[in-house]
Design a protein around this motif. Sequence first.
Motif, PDB file in Angstrom:
ATOM      1  N   UNK A  12       0.780  -1.172  -0.101  1.00 21.86           N
ATOM      2  CA  UNK A  12       0.106  -0.258  -0.101  1.00 21.86           C
ATOM      3  C   UNK A  12       0.930   1.506   0.243  1.00 21.86           C
ATOM      4  N   UNK A  13       0.641   2.124  -0.403  1.00 18.53           N
ATOM      5  CA  UNK A  13       1.448   3.489  -0.680  1.00 18.53           C
ATOM      6  C   UNK A  13       1.130   4.443   1.039  1.00 18.53           C
ATOM      7  N   UNK A  14       1.993   5.369   1.269  1.00 11.05           N
ATOM      8  CA  UNK A  14       1.813   5.505   2.158  1.00 11.05           C
ATOM      9  C   UNK A  14       0.186   6.571   2.736  1.00 11.05           C
ATOM     10  N   UNK A  15      -0.123   6.378   3.425  1.00 10.38           N
ATOM     11  CA  UNK A  15      -1.738   7.230   3.544  1.00 10.38           C
ATOM     12  C   UNK A  15      -2.807   6.087   3.594  1.00 10.38           C
ATOM     13  N   UNK A  16      -2.319   4.832   3.084  1.00  7.93           N
ATOM     14  CA  UNK A  16      -3.231   3.787   3.011  1.00  7.93           C
ATOM     15  C   UNK A  16      -3.985   3.099   4.207  1.00  7.93           C
ATOM     16  N   UNK A  17      -4.531   2.066   3.280  1.00  7.26           N
ATOM     17  CA  UNK A  17      -5.167   1.204   4.677  1.00  7.26           C
ATOM     18  C   UNK A  17      -4.957   0.398   4.155  1.00  7.26           C
ATOM     19  N   UNK A  37       9.413  -5.106  12.112  1.00  9.56           N
ATOM     20  CA  UNK A  37      10.237  -4.453  10.248  1.00  9.56           C
ATOM     21  C   UNK A  37      11.327  -4.814   9.945  1.00  9.56           C
ATOM     22  N   UNK A  38      11.885  -4.176   9.046  1.00  7.22           N
ATOM     23  CA  UNK A  38      13.579  -4.664   8.501  1.00  7.22           C
ATOM     24  C   UNK A  38      14.212  -4.546  10.006  1.00  7.22           C
ATOM     25  N   UNK A  81      -4.349   5.043   7.720  1.00  5.20           N
ATOM     26  CA  UNK A  81      -2.960   6.448   7.336  1.00  5.20           C
ATOM     27  C   UNK A  81      -1.612   5.634   7.569  1.00  5.20           C
ATOM     28  N   UNK A  82      -1.039   4.676   6.794  1.00  7.47           N
ATOM     29  CA  UNK A  82      -0.385   3.988   6.935  1.00  7.47           C
ATOM     30  C   UNK A  82       0.918   4.575   6.833  1.00  7.47           C
ATOM     31  N   UNK A  83       2.024   4.313   7.242  1.00  6.72           N
ATOM     32  CA  UNK A  83       3.638   4.945   7.056  1.00  6.72           C
ATOM     33  C   UNK A  83       4.455   3.707   6.481  1.00  6.72           C
ATOM     34  N   UNK A  84       5.561   4.816   6.383  1.00  5.06           N
ATOM     35  CA  UNK A  84       6.862   3.192   5.563  1.00  5.06           C
ATOM     36  C   UNK A  84       7.551   2.216   6.756  1.00  5.06           C
ATOM     37  N   UNK A  85       7.428   3.262   8.042  1.00  9.55           N
ATOM     38  CA  UNK A  85       7.753   2.383   9.492  1.00  9.55           C
ATOM     39  C   UNK A  85       6.934   1.434   9.239  1.00  9.55           C
ATOM     40  N   UNK A  86       5.564   1.300   9.339  1.00  5.90           N
ATOM     41  CA  UNK A  86       4.085   0.588   9.291  1.00  5.90           C
ATOM     42  C   UNK A  86       5.208  -0.833   8.690  1.00  5.90           C
ATOM     43  N   UNK A 107       1.240 -17.916  14.049  1.00 13.54           N
ATOM     44  CA  UNK A 107       0.857 -17.786  12.312  1.00 13.54           C
ATOM     45  C   UNK A 107       1.914 -17.799  11.664  1.00 13.54           C
ATOM     46  N   UNK A 108       1.873 -17.801  10.241  1.00 15.18           N
ATOM     47  CA  UNK A 108       3.023 -17.909   9.163  1.00 15.18           C
ATOM     48  C   UNK A 108       3.624 -16.506   8.643  1.00 15.18           C
ATOM     49  N   UNK A 109       3.102 -15.461   9.456  1.00 14.34           N
ATOM     50  CA  UNK A 109       3.262 -14.198   9.067  1.00 14.34           C
ATOM     51  C   UNK A 109       2.584 -13.960   7.959  1.00 14.34           C
ATOM     52  N   UNK A 110       2.500 -12.961   7.535  1.00 14.55           N
ATOM     53  CA  UNK A 110       2.310 -11.954   6.127  1.00 14.55           C
ATOM     54  C   UNK A 110       2.207 -10.199   6.251  1.00 14.55           C
ATOM     55  N   UNK A 111       3.353 -10.255   4.836  1.00 13.24           N
ATOM     56  CA  UNK A 111       4.424  -9.760   4.545  1.00 13.24           C
ATOM     57  C   UNK A 111       3.685  -8.111   4.432  1.00 13.24           C
ATOM     58  N   UNK A 112       3.533  -7.301   5.070  1.00 13.24           N
ATOM     59  CA  UNK A 112       2.560  -5.340   4.846  1.00 13.24           C
ATOM     60  C   UNK A 112       4.227  -4.996   4.136  1.00 13.24           C
ATOM     61  N   UNK A 113       3.816  -4.292   3.461  1.00 16.36           N
ATOM     62  CA  UNK A 113       5.083  -2.888   2.820  1.00 16.36           C
ATOM     63  C   UNK A 113       4.178  -2.019   2.428  1.00 16.36           C
ATOM     64  N   UNK A 114       4.745  -0.812   3.304  1.00 21.37           N
ATOM     65  CA  UNK A 114       4.037   0.698   2.490  1.00 21.37           C
ATOM     66  C   UNK A 114       5.504   1.845   2.219  1.00 21.37           C
ATOM     67  N   UNK A 115       5.411   2.261   1.097  1.00 17.33           N
ATOM     68  CA  UNK A 115       5.502   2.443  -0.081  1.00 17.33           C
ATOM     69  C   UNK A 115       5.440   4.243   0.061  1.00 17.33           C
ATOM     70  N   UNK A 116       6.602   4.958   0.535  1.00 24.15           N
ATOM     71  CA  UNK A 116       6.519   6.529   0.231  1.00 24.15           C
ATOM     72  C   UNK A 116       6.272   7.068  -1.474  1.00 24.15           C
TER      73      UNK A 116
END
Length: 116
Positions: A12-17, A37-38, A81-86, A107-116
Amino acid sequence: QVYLAESGGGSVQAGGSLTLSCTASGYVYCMGWIRQGPGKERDVVASGTSGGRITVADSVKDRFTASRDGGKNTLTLQMNNMRSEDTGTYSCVAFTSTCGGNVRDWGQGTQVTVSS
């Protein structure tokens, strides 16, 4: 031991949900979402008891909400209102007893990537 089935996540892009959902195969008193996070340590983003008591980390409580359906053993995390640090891997967990304490099942985990 229970099986934790996660859904949601993605990019998702920054600011998205995004919405993450987790369903346990059996009864769990306290379920939670743990994020890593990384290059960061794991932290508990949110947790919810079977009785509906919800806790959201101070660092995200102005943007994230959580809900627990005790009858269905599900925990949902709504991230706004997601941020890159999420960015990170979000894992659904079953705590052994106390919310935020020892984790019994992952759980196995799910990846969340927020791009700015």
